[in-house]
Design a protein around this motif. Structure first.
Motif, mmCIF file in Angstrom:
data_model
loop_
_atom_site.group_PDB
_atom_site.id
_atom_site.type_symbol
_atom_site.label_atom_id
_atom_site.label_comp_id
_atom_site.label_asym_id
_atom_site.label_seq_id
_atom_site.Cartn_x
_atom_site.Cartn_y
_atom_site.Cartn_z
ATOM 1 N N GLY A 177 0.808 -1.212 0.000
ATOM 2 C CA GLY A 177 0.000 0.000 0.000
ATOM 3 C C GLY A 177 0.841 1.261 0.000
ATOM 4 O O GLY A 177 0.516 2.241 -0.679
ATOM 5 N N ASP A 178 1.939 1.245 0.765
ATOM 6 C CA ASP A 178 2.830 2.414 0.812
ATOM 7 C C ASP A 178 3.540 2.596 -0.532
ATOM 8 O O ASP A 178 3.698 3.719 -1.027
ATOM 9 C CB ASP A 178 3.857 2.250 1.930
ATOM 10 N N TRP A 179 3.996 1.473 -1.114
ATOM 11 C CA TRP A 179 4.716 1.579 -2.384
ATOM 12 C C TRP A 179 3.794 2.050 -3.505
ATOM 13 O O TRP A 179 4.178 2.920 -4.290
ATOM 14 C CB TRP A 179 5.310 0.220 -2.757
ATOM 15 N N ILE A 180 2.580 1.524 -3.583
ATOM 16 C CA ILE A 180 1.702 1.847 -4.714
ATOM 17 C C ILE A 180 1.266 3.304 -4.661
ATOM 18 O O ILE A 180 1.075 3.943 -5.704
ATOM 19 C CB ILE A 180 0.479 0.899 -4.759
ATOM 20 N N ILE A 181 1.145 3.876 -3.476
ATOM 21 C CA ILE A 181 0.805 5.301 -3.370
ATOM 22 C C ILE A 181 1.906 6.141 -4.019
ATOM 23 O O ILE A 181 1.636 7.059 -4.815
ATOM 24 C CB ILE A 181 0.611 5.709 -1.898
ATOM 25 N N CYS A 182 3.161 5.834 -3.691
ATOM 26 C CA CYS A 182 4.279 6.569 -4.307
ATOM 27 C C CYS A 182 4.303 6.358 -5.811
ATOM 28 O O CYS A 182 4.530 7.307 -6.582
ATOM 29 C CB CYS A 182 5.601 6.111 -3.689
ATOM 30 N N HIS A 183 4.062 5.132 -6.256
ATOM 31 C CA HIS A 183 4.058 4.838 -7.689
ATOM 32 C C HIS A 183 2.964 5.618 -8.402
ATOM 33 O O HIS A 183 3.202 6.201 -9.473
ATOM 34 C CB HIS A 183 3.857 3.338 -7.895
ATOM 35 N N MET A 184 1.776 5.677 -7.815
ATOM 36 C CA MET A 184 0.656 6.377 -8.453
ATOM 37 C C MET A 184 0.923 7.872 -8.526
ATOM 38 O O MET A 184 0.552 8.535 -9.498
ATOM 39 C CB MET A 184 -0.641 6.070 -7.700
ATOM 40 N N GLU A 185 1.564 8.421 -7.501
ATOM 41 C CA GLU A 185 1.885 9.846 -7.519
ATOM 42 C C GLU A 185 2.918 10.157 -8.595
ATOM 43 O O GLU A 185 2.847 11.196 -9.266
ATOM 44 C CB GLU A 185 2.376 10.279 -6.144
ATOM 45 N N GLN A 186 3.877 9.259 -8.776
ATOM 46 C CA GLN A 186 4.892 9.470 -9.804
ATOM 47 C C GLN A 186 4.314 9.339 -11.210
ATOM 48 O O GLN A 186 4.754 10.019 -12.136
ATOM 49 C CB GLN A 186 6.024 8.457 -9.620
ATOM 50 N N GLU A 187 3.312 8.473 -11.368
ATOM 51 C CA GLU A 187 2.722 8.219 -12.667
ATOM 52 C C GLU A 187 1.626 9.215 -13.031
ATOM 53 O O GLU A 187 1.167 9.248 -14.161
ATOM 54 C CB GLU A 187 2.135 6.810 -12.710
ATOM 55 N N GLN A 188 1.189 10.009 -12.031
ATOM 56 C CA GLN A 188 0.071 10.931 -12.262
ATOM 57 C C GLN A 188 0.490 12.047 -13.214
ATOM 58 O O GLN A 188 1.475 12.756 -12.960
ATOM 59 C CB GLN A 188 -0.392 11.530 -10.934
ATOM 60 N N PRO A 189 -0.243 12.260 -14.313
ATOM 61 C CA PRO A 189 0.107 13.331 -15.255
ATOM 62 C C PRO A 189 0.006 14.705 -14.603
ATOM 63 O O PRO A 189 -0.814 14.923 -13.718
ATOM 64 C CB PRO A 189 -0.930 13.171 -16.374
ATOM 65 N N PRO A 190 0.835 15.668 -15.005
ATOM 66 C CA PRO A 190 0.752 17.044 -14.458
ATOM 67 C C PRO A 190 -0.647 17.618 -14.684
ATOM 68 O O PRO A 190 -1.245 17.424 -15.718
ATOM 69 C CB PRO A 190 1.807 17.809 -15.273
ATOM 70 N N GLY A 191 -1.122 18.300 -13.662
ATOM 71 C CA GLY A 191 -2.444 18.937 -13.783
ATOM 72 C C GLY A 191 -3.584 18.065 -13.354
ATOM 73 O O GLY A 191 -4.720 18.514 -13.269
ATOM 74 N N ASP A 192 -3.327 16.753 -13.047
ATOM 75 C CA ASP A 192 -4.393 15.862 -12.619
ATOM 76 C C ASP A 192 -4.485 15.735 -11.115
ATOM 77 O O ASP A 192 -5.250 14.962 -10.606
ATOM 78 C CB ASP A 192 -4.170 14.453 -13.216
ATOM 79 N N ALA A 193 -3.655 16.459 -10.390
ATOM 80 C CA ALA A 193 -3.653 16.348 -8.937
ATOM 81 C C ALA A 193 -4.947 16.900 -8.379
ATOM 82 O O ALA A 193 -5.556 17.790 -8.945
ATOM 83 C CB ALA A 193 -2.478 17.095 -8.354
#
Length: 475
Positions: free
Chosen positions: A459-475
């Motif tokens: 769960g901790d790893w996938i959160i970091c992965h999803m944040e890194q993969e998130q396109p700019p402006g989609d936050a």
């Protein structure tokens, strides 16, 4: 086929009661919820089934406990030397709930109630059937999903309930992507109080919600909606005006939540019942093993929230005999034990997709993917819900499937093993058969990261992965 649904107050079942159920139904019975088992009946007509079910219930009533509790009570407290005191304290929490009255036992056919009996109307089916969900826990391991509850009371120790206790409030599942009032929310720590103050503070919170919340809207009447829209600072000020001192002390620390703790002494007492079935399966003769060893037990068994059996520490020797007889270590994985599913299709009329009927095979697929990634026996918390209502609390899991339509699921990830963080949407509208293709590369990358950081949870790893993969402006 007719079944008797028999409840066990506080989820505790006397060995003689389970023995009677298995003697009556040698093919096995099923844990319908953490406080109820469904026992198949032999009768072919309604009249015969009613007579048979009432007779079996009367036999089991001889060993029944007295009184009912609104709170889900931690096994650690129920097995402590202060069991009676904690059970009495839990019963006082009834005032915080609005229980739905259920008959003492029911006889069903194809899901429909054909007969019910209520010799003691004040006795309720515990915990799962009430508007305000309440749990009474103690660190370091949580059983009842504290952070998804309306109220959580956390004891410092297993001693007498006369000192201080932590109060949590405002947890609950919800619909991802909706308004903050409807979104899933983990319960907030509100401070350390005496036991008496904690009950009064909880009562005050209900009064605050009645005055300021949208109590006329069935979807927004819970405390989580009020806190999500007004904020904790506002709530704290309301409590101070009422004479309380919120947020004093330090929050308790929890390591794990659910059935699998990772603690050998604790897990040794857990006897898995795959998909809640107390029955013989190929390579796992649970019903036979229990009938052989139940006479050895000196204490009541615990029906766990996720549909397994937990023995008392003083019955540890019998637990070891059961594990040896069942070859548990090789036949049951942490993920399979800890996975949860609601009823789903075709049982639940609100469901959009299957849940309980696919839990076992889906967990097996995940275990295979984990093994292929070098992560065999990794205890990922995994849940399936047949619709966004989320009765299995998917939004607090490390990995979850939420049904959209038959065979189609939204995939969520990023909760944690403590249940204190909500998951995020990983993939929308994924066919179930495409799940391995989505997860296999992710698990391979997680395995690489875990080799560098052995204690890293998925769960901790996938959160970091999803944040890194998130396109700019989609936050």
């Amino acid at each position: 086929m007719y079944t008797l649904e028999y409840p066990f107050l506080d989820g505790l079942i006397h060995p003689a009661q389970l023995q009677a159920a298995l003697d009556h139904a040698p093919q096995g019975c099923r844990i319908a919820s953490f406080s109820t088992i469904a026992i198949p009946l032999r009768s072919e007509t309604i009249e015969q089934a009613i007579a048979e079910g009432d007779s079996l219930a009367a036999d089991m009533n001889r060993y029944a406990t007295e009184g009912a509790s609104a709170a889900d009570i931690s096994t650690l407290l129920l097995q402590s030397t202060a069991q009676e005191e904690w059970t009495a304290f839990a019963r006082r929490l009834n005032a915080l709930s609005e229980p739905v009255s259920f008959p003492y036992h029911q006889i069903r056919s194809r899901g429909k109630i054909i007969h019910s009996s209520s010799p003691s109307p004040e006795n309720r089916f515990a915990a799962l059937h009430k508007r305000n969900r309440i749990c009474l826990e103690t660190p370091p391991h949580l059983e009842h999903g504290l952070f998804g509850c309306d109220f959580g009371f956390v004891a410092h120790t297993q001693g007498q309930p006369s000192g201080h206790i932590h109060l949590f409030a405002g947890g609950g599942g919800g619909i991802y992507g909706g308004s903050p009032a409807l979104a899933p929310r983990p319960a907030s720590w509100l401070g350390l109080y005496t036991c008496e103050e904690a009950i009064r503070a909880a009562q005050q919170l209900l009064a605050i919600n009645a005055e300021h919340g949208e109590t006329e809207n069935p979807r927004k009447r819970r405390l989580k909606s009020l806190i999500a829209t007004r904020g904790l600072d506002w709530l704290g000020e309301q409590l101070r005006r009422a004479g309380f001192t919120p947020y004093c002390g330090q929050p308790p620390v929890f390591r794990t939540s659910g059935e699998w703790s990772g603690d050998g002494d604790t897990d040794e007492l857990l006897i898995p019942a795959p998909s809640g079935a107390i029955a013989d399966e190929p390579g796992y003769p649970l019903s036979t093993a229990l009938r052989e060893h139940l006479p050895r037990l000196r204490h009541r068994l615990r029906l766990t929230p996720q549909g397994h059996l937990r023995l008392h520490p003083e019955d540890r020797a019998t637990a070891r005999l059961l594990h040896a007889r069942l070859h548990t270590s090789s036949s049951q994985t942490p993920l399979a034990i800890a996975s949860v599913a609601c009823r789903g299709l075709p049982i639940c009329k609100r469901a959009r997709a299957a849940a309980s009927t696919i839990r076992k095979e889906t967990a097996a697929v995940l275990d295979t993917l984990l093994a292929e990634s070098g992560l065999a026996h990794e205890p990922i918390s995994f849940r399936i819900s047949g619709c966004p209502n989320g009765c299995s609390r998917p939004m607090f899991a490390e990995l979850a499937l939420v049904g959209r339509s038959e065979g189609i699921y939204d995939i969520f990830a990023g909760g944690n093993r403590q249940g204190s963080r909500t998951a995020r949407l990983l993939r929308q509208a994924l066919p179930l058969h495409a799940l391995p293709g989505l997860l296999s590369p992710l698990l391979n990358r997680y395995a690489t990261a875990k080799r560098q950081q052995p204690g890293l949870a998925f769960g901790d790893w996938i959160i970091c992965h999803m944040e890194q993969e998130q396109p700019p402006g989609d936050a």
